[in-house]
Design an enzyme around this catalytic site. Sequence first.
Site, PDB file in Angstrom:
ATOM      1  N   SER A   1       0.820  -1.203   0.000  1.00  0.00           N
ATOM      2  CA  SER A   1       0.000   0.000   0.000  1.00  0.00           C
ATOM      3  C   SER A   1       0.866   1.269   0.000  1.00  0.00           C
ATOM      4  CB  SER A   1      -0.973  -0.061   1.174  1.00  0.00           C
ATOM      5  OG  SER A   1      -2.076   0.742   0.891  1.00  0.00           O
TER       6      SER A   1
ATOM      7  N   HIS B   1      -7.703  -5.619  -0.270  1.00  0.00           N
ATOM      8  CA  HIS B   1      -6.465  -4.888   0.020  1.00  0.00           C
ATOM      9  C   HIS B   1      -5.755  -5.487   1.235  1.00  0.00           C
ATOM     10  CE1 HIS B   1      -4.123  -1.185  -0.318  1.00  0.00           C
ATOM     11  NE2 HIS B   1      -4.196  -1.063   1.002  1.00  0.00           N
TER      12      HIS B   1
HETATM   13  C1  GTR Z   1      -5.221   4.624   2.004  1.00  0.00           C
HETATM   14  C2  GTR Z   1      -4.608   5.472   0.921  1.00  0.00           C
HETATM   15  C3  GTR Z   1      -3.975   4.594  -0.115  1.00  0.00           C
HETATM   16  C4  GTR Z   1      -3.131   3.492   0.500  1.00  0.00           C
HETATM   17  C5  GTR Z   1      -3.656   2.990   1.820  1.00  0.00           C
HETATM   18  C6  GTR Z   1      -2.659   2.271   2.721  1.00  0.00           C
HETATM   19  O1  GTR Z   1      -5.932   5.350   2.923  1.00  0.00           O
HETATM   20  O2  GTR Z   1      -5.642   6.242   0.370  1.00  0.00           O
HETATM   21  O3  GTR Z   1      -3.246   5.365  -1.035  1.00  0.00           O
HETATM   22  O4  GTR Z   1      -1.815   3.891   0.606  1.00  0.00           O
HETATM   23  O5  GTR Z   1      -4.163   3.979   2.619  1.00  0.00           O
HETATM   24  O6  GTR Z   1      -1.487   2.614   2.782  1.00  0.00           O
HETATM   25  O7  GTR Z   1      -3.114   1.349   3.413  1.00  0.00           O
END
Ligand code: GTR
Length: 372
Positions: A210, A353
């Site tokens: 991420s 995710h």
């Molecule tokens: C979210 C962000 C993403 C991603 C994610 C993370 O809130 O919008 O770009 O990086 O976090 O790092 O888990």
Amino acid sequence: MMKSFICGETNGPVLNNLLLERQLPDVLQNLDGSFIERPADWTRRRLEILDLLRREIYGYAPAAPASVVGQITENQADALANKAIRQTVVIEFPTPRGKFAFPLTLIIPKQVKRTPVFLAIAFRPDIPDLYLPAEEIIDNGFAIATFCYNDLSPDENDRFTKGLPSFYPRDEQTGWGKISIWAWAASRVMDYLQTRTDLDPDHVAVIGHSRLGKTALWCGAQDERFATAIANDSGCAGAALFRGKSGERIEAITRVFPYWFCGRFPAYAEREDALPFDQHFLISLIAPRAVYIGSAAEDGWADPRSEFLAALAASPVYRLLGYPGLVTPDRLPEPGTILQDGRAAYHLRTGSHFLSRSDWQIYMANLRQDQR
Ligand code: GTR
């Protein structure tokens, strides 16, 4: 514009059209308008792109310190059922405002000599962690070097007053954002890893998930000592193209996380077409070294399709340098697809995710194949 896609021999019409729709700047077109046709000309173009990304999105980092030392402060000889050695190493270096130090954890399997390494940029110092299945990684013959990003500078809008950035002068417009700070720290870990005769400095893969996937890509893009960069679900400002992106876009990411970037970047909110680059430029900086982009099918915020197309759009640079980039049939990948025949690899995992064990298993299999 986009000469390298149009003449890209390996893309079929379906994927070529999807790329053309994005109206991307051509990674092989110099800022002066000329096109790169010889591998020897890439060196200069690479520096041009690095400068562009530093100035417009991630920010300029300071030069590497004159010296980096590692002090082993803890040494557990029987870690993970006595299969591994676990050490805490304090990484220390001089800065303009005195010494800075941060902790690194090393876990090294006993059965392997000159061990290939995963340098995991981590959200937490915990080992194992939900994103770091340490025993399984060791059992696969890899060492782990990991540090927690908050030990460099916290993931918050502190105006760069906490941790590493407070030790350096910083330009508001073009100075390093947090992604650059964390990536720079991974390079300091690499400085230290190179001094370890029990590890294999030629086989270090930097990996992150991420926001830390964005960081791993930016680290691998700048520091050619990394053999591989692995970006898991890295999305916006990571592997995903900005132009035509769904889910998170520049407006959202710079509203919530402006401090991840340099001061100039938020000006591109809702102006994606004005960017003098797109994220295939970032991926191309890793060529001809290996890049692995992992997506998850339910991760709409990151936008797997834009991650896949970026890997494809970076592939002309791999081809220029004599290697296959992303090798793919002429269609968008279905969930469950693994594409790893080229130096740019991609998978679309089922699910959401997360940096899952199945992601790790795919990355480890890919690296083992690479070492044969
Ligand atoms: C979210 C962000 C993403 C991603 C994610 C993370 O809130 O919008 O770009 O990086 O976090 O790092 O888990």
